[in-house]
Design a protein around this motif. Structure first.
Motif, PDB file in Angstrom:
ATOM      1  N   UNK A  81     -77.140  85.150 -75.444  1.00  0.00           N
ATOM      2  CA  UNK A  81     -76.492  85.112 -74.134  1.00  0.00           C
ATOM      3  C   UNK A  81     -76.577  86.466 -73.438  1.00  0.00           C
ATOM      4  N   UNK A  82     -76.959  86.423 -72.150  1.00  0.00           N
ATOM      5  CA  UNK A  82     -77.032  87.630 -71.323  1.00  0.00           C
ATOM      6  C   UNK A  82     -76.018  87.513 -70.180  1.00  0.00           C
ATOM      7  N   UNK A 150     -83.466  76.310 -84.137  1.00  0.00           N
ATOM      8  CA  UNK A 150     -82.612  75.789 -83.066  1.00  0.00           C
ATOM      9  C   UNK A 150     -82.032  76.956 -82.273  1.00  0.00           C
ATOM     10  N   UNK A 151     -82.883  77.526 -81.410  1.00  0.00           N
ATOM     11  CA  UNK A 151     -82.496  78.719 -80.666  1.00  0.00           C
ATOM     12  C   UNK A 151     -82.434  78.416 -79.171  1.00  0.00           C
ATOM     13  N   UNK A 152     -81.317  78.809 -78.562  1.00  0.00           N
ATOM     14  CA  UNK A 152     -81.095  78.677 -77.123  1.00  0.00           C
ATOM     15  C   UNK A 152     -81.018  80.078 -76.522  1.00  0.00           C
ATOM     16  N   UNK A 153     -81.561  80.240 -75.318  1.00  0.00           N
ATOM     17  CA  UNK A 153     -81.441  81.493 -74.579  1.00  0.00           C
ATOM     18  C   UNK A 153     -80.803  81.161 -73.238  1.00  0.00           C
ATOM     19  N   UNK A 154     -79.792  81.926 -72.840  1.00  0.00           N
ATOM     20  CA  UNK A 154     -79.134  81.610 -71.579  1.00  0.00           C
ATOM     21  C   UNK A 154     -78.352  82.779 -71.019  1.00  0.00           C
ATOM     22  N   UNK A 155     -77.792  82.552 -69.846  1.00  0.00           N
ATOM     23  CA  UNK A 155     -76.981  83.566 -69.201  1.00  0.00           C
ATOM     24  C   UNK A 155     -76.449  83.063 -67.883  1.00  0.00           C
ATOM     25  N   UNK A 158     -77.297  87.140 -62.952  1.00  0.00           N
ATOM     26  CA  UNK A 158     -78.445  87.964 -63.331  1.00  0.00           C
ATOM     27  C   UNK A 158     -78.789  87.818 -64.805  1.00  0.00           C
ATOM     28  N   UNK A 159     -77.810  87.446 -65.628  1.00  0.00           N
ATOM     29  CA  UNK A 159     -78.119  87.154 -67.023  1.00  0.00           C
ATOM     30  C   UNK A 159     -79.029  85.953 -67.156  1.00  0.00           C
ATOM     31  N   UNK A 160     -78.889  84.995 -66.232  1.00  0.00           N
ATOM     32  CA  UNK A 160     -79.803  83.849 -66.220  1.00  0.00           C
ATOM     33  C   UNK A 160     -81.208  84.265 -65.802  1.00  0.00           C
ATOM     34  N   UNK A 161     -81.312  85.290 -64.936  1.00  0.00           N
ATOM     35  CA  UNK A 161     -82.626  85.856 -64.622  1.00  0.00           C
ATOM     36  C   UNK A 161     -83.313  86.301 -65.901  1.00  0.00           C
ATOM     37  N   UNK A 162     -82.585  87.065 -66.712  1.00  0.00           N
ATOM     38  CA  UNK A 162     -83.161  87.568 -67.960  1.00  0.00           C
ATOM     39  C   UNK A 162     -83.533  86.425 -68.895  1.00  0.00           C
ATOM     40  N   UNK A 163     -82.686  85.400 -68.970  1.00  0.00           N
ATOM     41  CA  UNK A 163     -82.988  84.263 -69.844  1.00  0.00           C
ATOM     42  C   UNK A 163     -84.272  83.573 -69.414  1.00  0.00           C
TER      43      UNK A 163
END
Length: 310
Positions: A81-82, A150-155, A158-163
């Motif tokens: 999470x970002x 089972x890996x998720x990336x999110x934010x 602007x954290x969603x920009x990074x994701x």
């Protein structure tokens, strides 16, 4: 739909609390403002936490690992999470309540990443840190109690920009394997001004002056804002990206770019679950003290991620 009455009341309260004519905020003002805003997030998630560091591109970076209280002894899916904050504000601490709520709702071990901020560390520092963090979690998944498959990336924001950028980088490089991306009120395009950025440029929580200040702090003059690492909506390679869970808000300046990214991903054959929330404003998911929709959207995200990981 019209602006939600509770959101309208909140915006009115914030307008009354502001002093004098609006001016471009300083970095310190931006950081203090976000800390105050994030105090409106829900705070009753049942999780345990462990703080740690990992080697980043320019030195150690901090992280906080959240584990749902009932699942402490199990290997769980992972969620990198970002936090949001325009690449200049926000921290692990400012987004502690949101990270905890997402860990509980998704059933994931969530790793909140303390990436470097501008203007002290301009682009591409945050991008490099986000990529390094995701690779670290993938490599060390077992020791973190995470199922690397089972890996998720999110934010958020602007954290969603990074994701989004991390997922595009993983697609280009072939690793690590990411099953899903979760983008909440994402900021995805600095090349063009969309109708929603124009329509909600003032008095809708995050205004044009703040966005301009953040971008000026974050982006060196020599960098093209259309670079997909800055504006991931501008990427021309989307086929093969992880399944996307995207939540936008009707009265958010960044609404159109989030909606457009969902459409582009669908056209590229990516599995997308996208909801534009009627009557809501930017960052509504972090305002549980005022908006019932905040808790509902976090629970909804939890259901979507659990379903995707199955």
């Amino acid at each position: 739909m019209p602006l939600d009455p509770l959101a309208k009341r909140l915006l009115a309260m914030m307008a009354m609390a502001s002093t004098g004519e609006r001016a471009r905020p300083t970095t310190d003002e931006r950081r203090q403002s976000l800390v105050k805003l994030m105090q409106f997030a829900r705070s009753d998630a049942m999780v345990t936490t462990i703080d740690g560091v990992f080697p980043g591109p320019a030195g150690d970076l901090s992280y906080r690992l959240y584990t749902p209280a009932q699942d402490e002894d199990e290997q769980l899916p992972g969620f990198v999470f970002f936090h949001g904050g325009g690449m200049v504000a926000g921290s692990i601490d400012s987004h502690d309540r949101i990270a905890a709520a997402l860990a509980e709702a998704t059933g994931c071990r969530l790793i909140s990443v303390g990436y470097r901020l501008a203007p002290e560390h301009q682009f591409p520092a945050a991008v490099e840190d986000a990529i390094a963090a995701t690779e670290f979690v993938s490599r060390h998944a077992a020791s973190l109690g995470i199922n690397a498959a089972k890996l998720v990336v999110g934010g958020d924001s602007a954290g969603a920009t990074l994701a989004a950028v991390v997922c595009q980088h993983a697609l280009r490089s072939g690793a690590p394997t990411i099953l899903a991306q979760c983008l909440i009120c994402p900021v995805l395009d600095f090349e063009e001004t969309s109708p929603s950025r124009e329509a909600f440029a003032e008095n809708y929580l995050i205004d044009r002056l703040t966005l301009e200040a953040d971008l000026a702090d974050y982006l060196p003059e020599a960098i093209d804002p259309a670079d997909p690492r800055v504006s991931p909506l501008r990427s021309t390679r989307l086929t093969g990206l992880p399944a996307a869970i995207i939540h936008t808000a009707e009265f958010d300046p960044m609404r159109d770019e989030g909606n457009a990214y969902a459409s582009k991903l669908l056209a590229a054959g990516v599995n997308v679950e996208h909801i534009c929330h009627d009557g809501m404003i930017h960052n509504f998911h972090a305002m549980g003290a005022f908006l019932p929709q905040a808790r509902l959207v976090l629970l909804q995200i939890g259901e979507q991620i659990r379903r995707t990981l199955e």
